[in-house]
Design a protein around this motif. Structure first.
Motif, PDB file in Angstrom:
ATOM      1  N   GLU A  84      63.423  50.953  12.674  1.00  0.00           N
ATOM      2  CA  GLU A  84      62.325  51.859  12.544  1.00  0.00           C
ATOM      3  C   GLU A  84      62.404  53.232  12.977  1.00  0.00           C
ATOM      4  N   LEU A  85      63.435  53.506  14.233  1.00  0.00           N
ATOM      5  CA  LEU A  85      63.541  54.728  14.809  1.00  0.00           C
ATOM      6  C   LEU A  85      64.659  55.335  13.631  1.00  0.00           C
ATOM      7  N   LEU A  86      65.399  54.508  13.152  1.00  0.00           N
ATOM      8  CA  LEU A  86      66.678  55.059  12.201  1.00  0.00           C
ATOM      9  C   LEU A  86      65.924  55.582  11.141  1.00  0.00           C
ATOM     10  N   HIS A  87      64.962  54.888  10.485  1.00  0.00           N
ATOM     11  CA  HIS A  87      64.158  55.406   9.524  1.00  0.00           C
ATOM     12  C   HIS A  87      63.597  56.801   9.711  1.00  0.00           C
ATOM     13  N   LYS A  88      62.914  56.851  10.700  1.00  0.00           N
ATOM     14  CA  LYS A  88      62.318  58.183  11.087  1.00  0.00           C
ATOM     15  C   LYS A  88      63.231  59.186  11.305  1.00  0.00           C
ATOM     16  N   LEU A  89      64.292  58.805  11.794  1.00  0.00           N
ATOM     17  CA  LEU A  89      65.338  60.099  11.928  1.00  0.00           C
ATOM     18  C   LEU A  89      66.192  60.290  10.744  1.00  0.00           C
ATOM     19  N   GLY A  90      66.127  59.463   9.686  1.00  0.00           N
ATOM     20  CA  GLY A  90      66.555  59.726   8.421  1.00  0.00           C
ATOM     21  C   GLY A  90      68.367  59.462   8.521  1.00  0.00           C
ATOM     22  N   ASP A 136      71.323  57.158   7.548  1.00  0.00           N
ATOM     23  CA  ASP A 136      71.578  56.163   6.714  1.00  0.00           C
ATOM     24  C   ASP A 136      72.851  55.351   7.194  1.00  0.00           C
ATOM     25  N   LEU A 137      72.520  54.047   7.579  1.00  0.00           N
ATOM     26  CA  LEU A 137      73.642  53.112   7.912  1.00  0.00           C
ATOM     27  C   LEU A 137      74.883  53.039   7.178  1.00  0.00           C
ATOM     28  N   GLN A 138      74.724  53.444   5.937  1.00  0.00           N
ATOM     29  CA  GLN A 138      76.283  53.412   5.063  1.00  0.00           C
ATOM     30  C   GLN A 138      76.839  54.827   5.332  1.00  0.00           C
ATOM     31  N   THR A 139      76.397  55.825   5.149  1.00  0.00           N
ATOM     32  CA  THR A 139      76.920  57.113   5.342  1.00  0.00           C
ATOM     33  C   THR A 139      77.000  57.743   6.583  1.00  0.00           C
ATOM     34  N   GLY A 140      76.037  57.421   7.704  1.00  0.00           N
ATOM     35  CA  GLY A 140      75.790  58.101   8.543  1.00  0.00           C
ATOM     36  C   GLY A 140      77.020  58.202   9.530  1.00  0.00           C
ATOM     37  N   HIS A 141      77.060  59.239  10.291  1.00  0.00           N
ATOM     38  CA  HIS A 141      78.034  59.460  11.382  1.00  0.00           C
ATOM     39  C   HIS A 141      77.985  58.781  12.623  1.00  0.00           C
ATOM     40  N   GLU A 142      79.039  58.937  13.367  1.00  0.00           N
ATOM     41  CA  GLU A 142      78.886  58.075  14.727  1.00  0.00           C
ATOM     42  C   GLU A 142      78.007  58.925  15.838  1.00  0.00           C
ATOM     43  N   ALA A 143      77.673  60.075  15.505  1.00  0.00           N
ATOM     44  CA  ALA A 143      77.057  60.765  16.687  1.00  0.00           C
ATOM     45  C   ALA A 143      76.151  61.928  15.810  1.00  0.00           C
ATOM     46  N   ARG A 144      75.248  62.612  16.647  1.00  0.00           N
ATOM     47  CA  ARG A 144      74.362  63.640  16.195  1.00  0.00           C
ATOM     48  C   ARG A 144      74.230  64.226  17.307  1.00  0.00           C
ATOM     49  N   SER A 173      73.270  66.026  27.548  1.00  0.00           N
ATOM     50  CA  SER A 173      72.531  64.875  27.847  1.00  0.00           C
ATOM     51  C   SER A 173      73.159  63.916  26.744  1.00  0.00           C
ATOM     52  N   PHE A 174      73.411  62.816  26.807  1.00  0.00           N
ATOM     53  CA  PHE A 174      73.963  61.684  26.053  1.00  0.00           C
ATOM     54  C   PHE A 174      73.030  60.365  25.970  1.00  0.00           C
ATOM     55  N   GLY A 175      72.781  59.953  24.626  1.00  0.00           N
ATOM     56  CA  GLY A 175      71.822  58.923  24.527  1.00  0.00           C
ATOM     57  C   GLY A 175      72.858  58.022  23.487  1.00  0.00           C
ATOM     58  N   MET A 176      72.179  56.899  23.622  1.00  0.00           N
ATOM     59  CA  MET A 176      72.653  55.709  22.548  1.00  0.00           C
ATOM     60  C   MET A 176      71.923  54.868  21.675  1.00  0.00           C
ATOM     61  N   ILE A 177      71.855  54.850  20.642  1.00  0.00           N
ATOM     62  CA  ILE A 177      70.958  54.079  19.758  1.00  0.00           C
ATOM     63  C   ILE A 177      71.726  52.729  19.181  1.00  0.00           C
ATOM     64  N   ASN A 178      71.178  51.403  19.148  1.00  0.00           N
ATOM     65  CA  ASN A 178      71.785  50.415  18.688  1.00  0.00           C
ATOM     66  C   ASN A 178      71.235  50.171  17.224  1.00  0.00           C
ATOM     67  N   VAL A 179      72.102  50.292  16.378  1.00  0.00           N
ATOM     68  CA  VAL A 179      71.582  50.467  14.981  1.00  0.00           C
ATOM     69  C   VAL A 179      70.952  49.065  14.709  1.00  0.00           C
ATOM     70  N   ASN A 180      71.466  47.919  15.162  1.00  0.00           N
ATOM     71  CA  ASN A 180      70.889  46.654  14.621  1.00  0.00           C
ATOM     72  C   ASN A 180      69.583  46.329  15.408  1.00  0.00           C
ATOM     73  N   GLU A 181      69.248  47.093  16.546  1.00  0.00           N
ATOM     74  CA  GLU A 181      67.933  46.850  17.094  1.00  0.00           C
ATOM     75  C   GLU A 181      66.687  47.810  16.779  1.00  0.00           C
ATOM     76  N   GLU A 182      66.919  49.009  16.141  1.00  0.00           N
ATOM     77  CA  GLU A 182      66.329  50.156  16.012  1.00  0.00           C
ATOM     78  C   GLU A 182      65.933  50.517  14.508  1.00  0.00           C
ATOM     79  N   LYS A 203      62.828  53.610  19.948  1.00  0.00           N
ATOM     80  CA  LYS A 203      61.649  54.228  19.349  1.00  0.00           C
ATOM     81  C   LYS A 203      60.363  54.625  20.334  1.00  0.00           C
ATOM     82  N   HIS A 204      60.461  54.232  21.548  1.00  0.00           N
ATOM     83  CA  HIS A 204      59.637  54.308  22.485  1.00  0.00           C
ATOM     84  C   HIS A 204      59.919  55.503  23.343  1.00  0.00           C
ATOM     85  N   ASN A 205      60.895  55.849  23.641  1.00  0.00           N
ATOM     86  CA  ASN A 205      61.438  56.929  24.403  1.00  0.00           C
ATOM     87  C   ASN A 205      62.106  58.081  23.770  1.00  0.00           C
ATOM     88  N   PHE A 206      62.579  58.181  22.507  1.00  0.00           N
ATOM     89  CA  PHE A 206      63.246  59.076  21.876  1.00  0.00           C
ATOM     90  C   PHE A 206      62.663  60.478  21.939  1.00  0.00           C
TER      91      PHE A 206
END
Length: 338
Positions: free
Chosen positions: A105-111, A113-121, A94-103, A55-58
């Motif tokens: 707040e960022l996941l909510h901001k990006l919309g 969904d942990l249940q239906t979300g895909h592996e990459a965007r 450019s490639f980046g990675m988000i640990n869904v267990n640790e972020e 959430k600090h650098n995205f």
């Protein structure tokens, strides 16, 4: 004596059991990662192919830069197929990675969904608004690659249609003046790597493209006797700063010297050419500006991805037998520009 032997046997048995248990536990740890997973990169790799995002650098890294990004969502490990894709597009996307267990707040901001979300965007090349409007999710590396690569704009000039003389004038009338760079290929399609390099280095190099150059094209450049192993990259350098009489030499990218054509290798090659020959480049080359000679802003950005090490010394390896003396046609264009 028998008691001692029995005790020794018991200790041996317990020791073997401990080894078996430890081995099984280690095996379980690695099996959790899975054959198609990789938790981290090898230590010897000097390339930073996938950036940790939070959430600090995205916003600063992904949304505020025009570069196309692929963002991976993971739970502590990433499939090897994604790492392979990142390596194949090194410097291009450019490639980046988000640990869904640790972020969360960022996941909510990006919309996301942990249940239906895909592996990459994919966040395509462009402005913040473009990235947010046209982002795409998928778990297919091929689809992700296609979407990311097709978003890269092509600003490479068609030298045949434009004309060599106009291409050269366009190069030297820029401020600062730019090295004419021609990519020779067998097909009309331009590799994404070259499109990305053009975007990164547009202030220093004027990128042009020639498809299946004929003998007349090569004669115009004075390199009709030079073997071109497609794709081939050639940079024209001038012997003096005199824009009215810019006699040329050419430097060809040699795989035997610089390695296979790749984004990092070509980038290092071009950085070294700029350092060595900018002071002789025709036009307003701004060689009195250290930042222009060193390409400081390029180095700062690219060094986030990989170490810009010194490449082999750059030498003129193709001598053009044509002096591009400015004739009346080009001279009139220069006057018009001025």
């Amino acid at each position: 004596m028998n008691v001692k032997m029995n005790c020794r046997n018991v200790w041996c048995y317990l020791w073997i059991c401990c080894i078996v248990i430890i081995t099984v536990q280690v095996g379980v740890v690695y099996s959790d990662v899975g054959e198609d997973q990789t938790a981290k990169f090898d230590k010897h790799e000097s390339y930073r192919d996938i950036f940790p995002l939070s959430k600090h650098n995205f916003t600063q890294k992904v949304l505020k830069h025009e570069d196309a990004w692929v963002v991976l969502f993971h739970k502590g490990s990433i499939k090897r197929t994604w790492k392979t894709l990142a390596v194949s597009l090194r410097g291009v996307i450019s490639f980046g990675m988000i640990n869904v267990n640790e972020e969360p707040e960022l996941l909510h901001k990006l919309g996301y969904d942990l249940q239906t979300g895909h592996e990459a965007r994919v966040y395509p090349y462009g402005s913040k608004a473009t990235k947010e409007k046209y982002s795409l999710e998928s778990s297919s590396p091929n689809e992700i690659k296609t979407e990311a690569v097709k978003s890269i704009p092509n600003y490479i000039l068609d030298v045949k249609n434009m004309g060599i003389e106009d291409f050269l004038v366009d190069s030297f009338m820029s401020v600062p003046s730019r090295f004419p760079l021609i990519i020779f290929t067998d097909s009309q399609e331009i590799q994404p790597m070259f499109k990305s390099l053009c975007l990164r280095l547009e202030r220093y190099y004027n990128f042009g493209h020639m498809v299946q150059p004929g003998m007349s094209d090569l004669k115009q450049l004075g390199i009709e006797n030079v073997y071109l192993d497609m794709p081939s990259v050639m940079v024209l350098t001038t012997e003096t700063t005199d824009i009215q009489d810019p006699k040329f030499n050419a430097i060809q990218y040699m795989k035997s010297t610089y390695g296979e054509i790749s984004y990092p290798n070509v980038l290092k090659f071009l950085i070294n050419i700029n350092r060595k020959f900018r002071h002789l480049l025709a036009g307003d080359n701004m060689s009195n500006n250290k930042n222009k000679v060193e390409m400081t802003e390029v180095l700062e950005k690219e060094s986030e991805k990989f170490d810009i090490l010194e490449s082999p010394q750059v030498h003129i390896n193709v001598h053009s037998d044509r002096d591009f003396v400015v004739d009346n046609f080009i001279e009139s264009k220069l006057v018009d520009e001025l």
